[in-house]
Design an enzyme around this catalytic site. Structure first.
Site, mmCIF file in Angstrom:
data_model
loop_
_atom_site.group_PDB
_atom_site.id
_atom_site.type_symbol
_atom_site.label_atom_id
_atom_site.label_comp_id
_atom_site.label_asym_id
_atom_site.label_seq_id
_atom_site.Cartn_x
_atom_site.Cartn_y
_atom_site.Cartn_z
ATOM 1 N N LYS A 190 -2.533 -2.077 -3.126
ATOM 2 C CA LYS A 190 -3.586 -1.209 -2.550
ATOM 3 C C LYS A 190 -3.193 0.241 -2.793
ATOM 4 C CE LYS A 190 -6.059 -0.198 1.738
ATOM 5 N NZ LYS A 190 -6.774 -0.782 2.861
ATOM 6 N N GLU A 203 0.819 -1.216 0.000
ATOM 7 C CA GLU A 203 0.000 0.000 0.000
ATOM 8 C C GLU A 203 0.855 1.269 0.000
ATOM 9 O OE1 GLU A 203 -2.719 0.460 3.304
ATOM 10 O OE2 GLU A 203 -3.694 2.175 2.386
HETATM 11 P P1 13P Z 1 -9.397 4.176 4.158
HETATM 12 O O1 13P Z 1 -10.280 3.447 3.163
HETATM 13 O O2 13P Z 1 -10.162 4.808 5.270
HETATM 14 O O3 13P Z 1 -8.426 5.091 3.469
HETATM 15 O O4 13P Z 1 -8.547 3.065 4.884
HETATM 16 C C1 13P Z 1 -8.001 2.063 4.146
HETATM 17 C C2 13P Z 1 -6.726 1.642 4.755
HETATM 18 O O5 13P Z 1 -6.564 0.517 5.124
HETATM 19 C C3 13P Z 1 -5.654 2.639 4.874
HETATM 20 O O6 13P Z 1 -4.467 2.012 5.205
#
Ligand code: 13P
Length: 348
Positions: free
Chosen positions: A226, A184
């Site tokens: 992600k 991510e």
């Molecule tokens: P949000 O969808 O609130 O951005 O959170 C997703 C997430 O896991 C951020 O690390």
């Protein structure tokens, strides 16, 4: 490493019509969410709230492929003593775990952050696997600020590099522990930058991330990406339309993400619930993509149930209904079948 099994888990995480519930808020973040609904952030309240979500029967079964947990939650038991992990497994979803340990200031780069948590990660992954986790998450945070004319453009190459390096180190350790890494690299939407700038920064971040993943021999078939969407900063005067966000995000991902990656599960990043759904829907309507596109939302799945629940046991059913509604809307968006007027059915 058994890559065939990693690939199987990764594909299950992005199964058609299903997505991930990001319920891995750190203690500090969940306190902020609870403050907003006037609920004290005690261990029991956090457990009760999350147990309510994980027990929303049909919603979990039909729309949720996996749940990202925080360390506290993965070891917690439900009120009746059943491990929360078992409740998730019984619903057919896969338990996952956030393994980064948050961010620290990055030396020599004022205002920028590096995500930490690599020390002892191998041992921690082993324990999480034993407890049932089959995937993990590590979030890098990239801020956007300045346009470079004053020589202080953010993000710096340094911040992009160290965060991409850490993401790849984490991903390689996960795969060695037979855990699918969610990679991510989040470019924040907090500033006043426009969608073009978000696109440009996200492109640099994604390219660097995949370069590091290659250098560290991470098997792309055994991971999930992600990312943020290509989107206008929240404070930008000109907000891009749903169609523009969808078109630019697809163009960005096609340019940067190898087809060997089984799936892309977006974060919501502060978008409204409906925007997050509409954007995912518009992207899936474009279609013809090499990877599955789904959601891994935190706020955009939980804001409504949090409000409906508001810390009261008697509101649990209302909280579960609100969660089921958002999960269903996002499930439809995975197939490009969402329509704005379906949002009115939420009370049904
Ligand atoms: P949000 O969808 O609130 O951005 O959170 C997703 C997430 O896991 C951020 O690390």
């Amino acid at each position: 490493m058994n890559l065939a099994d990693l690939n199987k888990v990764a594909l299950a995480m992005v199964a058609p019509g299903k997505g991930l519930l990001a319920a891995d808020e750190s203690s500090g973040t969940i306190k902020k969410r609870f403050d907003a609904i006037n609920v004290e952030s005690t261990e029991e309240n956090r457990r009760d709230y999350r147990e309510m979500l994980f027990r929303s029967g049909e919603a979990m079964k039909q729309y949720i492929s996996g749940v990202i947990l925080y360390d506290e939650t993965i070891w917690q038991n439900a009120k009746d003593g059943t491990p929360l992990v078992k409740i998730i497994e019984q619903s057919g979803a896969i338990p996952g775990i956030k393994v980064d340990e948050g961010t620290q200031a990055l030396p020599n780069c004022p205002g920028e952050l590096v995500t930490v948590g690599l020390d002892k990660l191998a041992e921690r992954l082993k324990k999480y696997y034993e407890r049932g986790a089959r995937f993990a998450k590590w979030r890098a945070v990239i801020d956007v600020g300045g346009d470079g004319t004053d020589g202080r453009a953010v993000p710096t190459m340094t911040a992009i590099h160290v965060n991409a390096h850490a993401l790849a180190r984490y991903a390689a350790l996960c795969q060695a522990a037979q855990i699918v890494p969610i990679v991510e690299p989040e470019v924040l939407m907090d500033g006043d930058h426009d969608i073009e700038r978000c696109y440009e920064v996200s492109q640099r971040v994604l390219n660097k991330t995949f370069q590091e993943l290659r250098i560290q021999r991470v098997a792309l078939e055994g991971m999930i990406l992600k990312p943020n969407m290509a989107i206008s900063g929240k404070k930008c005067a000109k907000q891009a339309s749903v169609e523009e966000v969808a078109e630019k995000t697809i163009r960005l991902l096609k340019a940067c993400v190898p087809a060997a990656v089984p799936g892309i599960a977006f974060l919501s990043g502060g978008q409204s619930d409906e925007d997050a759904t509409a954007h995912l829907d518009a992207m899936n309507r474009i279609g013809g993509l090499p990877w599955r596109l789904t959601f891994s939302y935190g706020r955009a799945l939980q804001a409504a149930p949090q409000k409906a629940w508001s810390g009261k046991a008697e509101n649990a059913a209302a909280g579960q209904r609100a969660f089921a509604h958002r999960a269903r809307m996002n499930s439809l968006a995975c197939n490009g079948e969402w329509q704005a007027d379906l949002e009115k059915q939420k009370a049904a």
